[in-house]
Design a protein around this motif. Structure first.
Motif, PDB file in Angstrom:
ATOM      1  N   ALA A 139       2.173   1.696  -3.512  1.00  0.00           N
ATOM      2  CA  ALA A 139       1.099   2.174  -4.381  1.00  0.00           C
ATOM      3  C   ALA A 139       0.840   3.659  -4.147  1.00  0.00           C
ATOM      4  O   ALA A 139       0.641   4.417  -5.108  1.00  0.00           O
ATOM      5  CB  ALA A 139      -0.172   1.366  -4.153  1.00  0.00           C
ATOM      6  N   ALA A 140       0.873   4.083  -2.903  1.00  0.00           N
ATOM      7  CA  ALA A 140       0.680   5.509  -2.605  1.00  0.00           C
ATOM      8  C   ALA A 140       1.826   6.332  -3.169  1.00  0.00           C
ATOM      9  O   ALA A 140       1.611   7.423  -3.707  1.00  0.00           O
ATOM     10  CB  ALA A 140       0.571   5.718  -1.098  1.00  0.00           C
ATOM     11  N   GLN A 141       3.056   5.811  -3.081  1.00  0.00           N
ATOM     12  CA  GLN A 141       4.214   6.492  -3.646  1.00  0.00           C
ATOM     13  C   GLN A 141       4.090   6.624  -5.155  1.00  0.00           C
ATOM     14  O   GLN A 141       4.494   7.630  -5.729  1.00  0.00           O
ATOM     15  CB  GLN A 141       5.487   5.706  -3.328  1.00  0.00           C
ATOM     16  N   ALA A 142       3.536   5.615  -5.804  1.00  0.00           N
ATOM     17  CA  ALA A 142       3.373   5.625  -7.263  1.00  0.00           C
ATOM     18  C   ALA A 142       2.093   6.326  -7.683  1.00  0.00           C
ATOM     19  O   ALA A 142       1.787   6.377  -8.874  1.00  0.00           O
ATOM     20  CB  ALA A 142       3.374   4.196  -7.793  1.00  0.00           C
ATOM     21  N   ALA A 143       1.325   6.834  -6.743  1.00  0.00           N
ATOM     22  CA  ALA A 143       0.056   7.534  -7.010  1.00  0.00           C
ATOM     23  C   ALA A 143      -0.913   6.652  -7.781  1.00  0.00           C
ATOM     24  O   ALA A 143      -1.526   7.054  -8.762  1.00  0.00           O
ATOM     25  CB  ALA A 143       0.301   8.844  -7.753  1.00  0.00           C
ATOM     26  N   THR A 144      -1.048   5.408  -7.314  1.00  0.00           N
ATOM     27  CA  THR A 144      -1.991   4.472  -7.917  1.00  0.00           C
ATOM     28  C   THR A 144      -2.683   3.699  -6.805  1.00  0.00           C
ATOM     29  O   THR A 144      -2.334   3.821  -5.639  1.00  0.00           O
ATOM     30  CB  THR A 144      -1.271   3.516  -8.890  1.00  0.00           C
ATOM     31  N   GLU A 145      -3.668   2.927  -7.185  1.00  0.00           N
ATOM     32  CA  GLU A 145      -4.391   2.138  -6.187  1.00  0.00           C
ATOM     33  C   GLU A 145      -3.644   0.842  -5.895  1.00  0.00           C
ATOM     34  O   GLU A 145      -3.037   0.263  -6.787  1.00  0.00           O
ATOM     35  CB  GLU A 145      -5.786   1.813  -6.703  1.00  0.00           C
ATOM     36  N   ARG A 176       0.824  -1.217   0.000  1.00  0.00           N
ATOM     37  CA  ARG A 176       0.000   0.000   0.000  1.00  0.00           C
ATOM     38  C   ARG A 176       0.858   1.267   0.000  1.00  0.00           C
ATOM     39  O   ARG A 176       0.535   2.251  -0.647  1.00  0.00           O
ATOM     40  CB  ARG A 176      -0.951  -0.008   1.196  1.00  0.00           C
TER      41      ARG A 176
END
Length: 139
Positions: A106-112, A103
């Motif tokens: 995913a937040a670092q990559a700006a995705t879900e 998670r």
């Protein structure tokens, strides 16, 4: 070097992408309709059973088959594959550190983050996303 979109706005590019996506299917339907009209014209004329008409019918069938066959991958992707992955499903409750890390990435990559994580015998990583409406809606 310029921008890939040529300086156009994102809204313009999104509308253009939608027009191209829909236009592709509309054009295919128009071609299929034109083939049916040509076949009907030959069938109702006095040349319905000539060698030339047989060639027209065969060409129409071949083109229609090729058009319909080209849309088969989109239809399969639209329905989605329901088969399960052979392996062990890693649940968030059982593996909280892994899920916390996933998670955060995913937040670092700006995705879900993914909905499921499977552990398989292969040395591989795969991400599969199921979308509806030809990729325009989330699945």
């Amino acid at each position: 070097m310029g921008e890939p979109s040529g300086g156009r706005s994102p809204i313009y590019m999104a509308v253009l992408a939608g027009v191209v996506l829909v236009g592709h299917y509309v054009l295919a339907l128009l071609v299929l309709g034109a083939l049916a009209a040509i076949d009907y014209a030959f069938a109702t004329s006095g040349h319905a059973y000539t060698f030339g008409a047989a060639g027209v019918y065969a060409g129409s069938v071949a083109l229609a088959w090729a058009l319909c066959r080209s849309f088969w991958p989109a239809v399969r992707a639209e329905r989605g594959r329901r088969d399960e992955v052979p392996g062990v499903r890693l649940e968030p409750a059982d593996h909280p550190d892994l899920w916390r890390r996933v998670r955060a990435l995913a937040a670092q990559a700006a995705t879900e983050p993914p909905a499921r994580i499977w552990l398989t015998a292969e040395v591989n990583a795969q991400v599969r996303e199921r979308r509806r409406l030809l990729g325009l809606r989330r699945g």
